[in-house]
Design a protein around this motif. Sequence first.
Motif, mmCIF file in Angstrom:
data_model
loop_
_atom_site.group_PDB
_atom_site.id
_atom_site.type_symbol
_atom_site.label_atom_id
_atom_site.label_comp_id
_atom_site.label_asym_id
_atom_site.label_seq_id
_atom_site.Cartn_x
_atom_site.Cartn_y
_atom_site.Cartn_z
ATOM 1 N N GLY A 81 39.923 -14.120 -22.879
ATOM 2 C CA GLY A 81 40.688 -13.021 -22.305
ATOM 3 C C GLY A 81 40.676 -13.077 -20.786
ATOM 4 O O GLY A 81 39.668 -13.462 -20.176
ATOM 5 N N THR A 130 46.150 -12.427 -22.360
ATOM 6 C CA THR A 130 46.038 -11.161 -21.633
ATOM 7 C C THR A 130 45.162 -10.210 -22.428
ATOM 8 O O THR A 130 45.424 -9.931 -23.593
ATOM 9 N N GLY A 131 44.089 -9.740 -21.794
ATOM 10 C CA GLY A 131 43.206 -8.814 -22.487
ATOM 11 C C GLY A 131 41.759 -9.093 -22.172
ATOM 12 O O GLY A 131 41.429 -9.900 -21.289
ATOM 13 N N CYS A 169 40.592 -9.958 -27.149
ATOM 14 C CA CYS A 169 41.971 -10.333 -26.808
ATOM 15 C C CYS A 169 42.804 -10.681 -28.041
ATOM 16 O O CYS A 169 44.036 -10.617 -27.993
ATOM 17 N N GLU A 205 44.731 -7.714 -28.845
ATOM 18 C CA GLU A 205 45.709 -7.334 -27.831
ATOM 19 C C GLU A 205 46.912 -8.283 -27.773
ATOM 20 O O GLU A 205 48.021 -7.855 -27.446
ATOM 21 N N GLU A 206 46.676 -9.558 -28.065
ATOM 22 C CA GLU A 206 47.752 -10.555 -27.999
ATOM 23 C C GLU A 206 47.786 -11.407 -29.273
ATOM 24 O O GLU A 206 47.694 -12.643 -29.213
#
Length: 297
Positions: A246, A272-273, A277, A280-281
Amino acid sequence: MFEYAWSINHRQFSGLCSWQPNEDLSKDKPLFILLHGWQDNAASFSVLFPLLTPHFSVIAIDLSGHGLSTSRGEEDYFSFWDYLDDLNQWIAHLQVKSCWLLGHSLGALLSVSYAASMPEMVDGLILIEGLAPLYEEPECCALRLRQGLLSRQRYRKKQQRSNSFNMKTVNEALERRSAINQLSTDCLMPLVIRGTKTVDNTDHRESGIEWRHDRKLRSDSLFRMTKSQSFQLCQSVQASILSCVGTSGFDRLRDPTGEKTWFPSLQQIELTGGHHCHLEEPEALCRAITHFFNQCL
């Protein structure tokens, strides 16, 4: 996504899989075994299932003492090495010649250690926010042992005093995890639902919510390997590795002169994160996994 449960040596394990549990595992697709992080559970990967299952057979496993898997004995704690023995038995249970391992945090460290010791069983590794098994300097061994023994004493004393739940609702549990992990409640919902249970407080005749994971998980370990031992494990990994970190995760994992140089074959991407992560992605992660897998063919 289906619930999967099995028994090994009188211990019950649970997980989530991409095939009907009453059907044989398809040999037409490569098998990915997903290993979650400390105090998480198999639902940490639920968002990945619809993205991975068109290409792979997928099973996410609740580690012992996590999620719906049973804990160890009352006086049995959670050795890193015993998780590896569990993993070896799970792979034997699934009756496959080899597999891919995808691990997050603790699950990533387990994946590396297993691949180093059983290279013929692992075709590739996807490591999310985790690389080398934890290590420390040799002179820390006495202090490490002392801290571990004292933490077990504290756990036993706390257990004697504890007879009530911690939270009133699942929403309260969600808010707590959201504050700790800096993630939205929507992102954490599957993980928290699988990771909590309703309990009765007999003193007040009301019910509440507790975490499912074994409280002994919070006890300090009695032993940690040295840097040279951790390095040798990483050097022994023969499988190709995709490291996913991340942008606001652990800095040391992105260090160009750090642990990622310890492996014979490793590619790294940033998502991203933070430390979670993959929540998040998920789309970007699964595209990278599929691309990396095709590269390795």
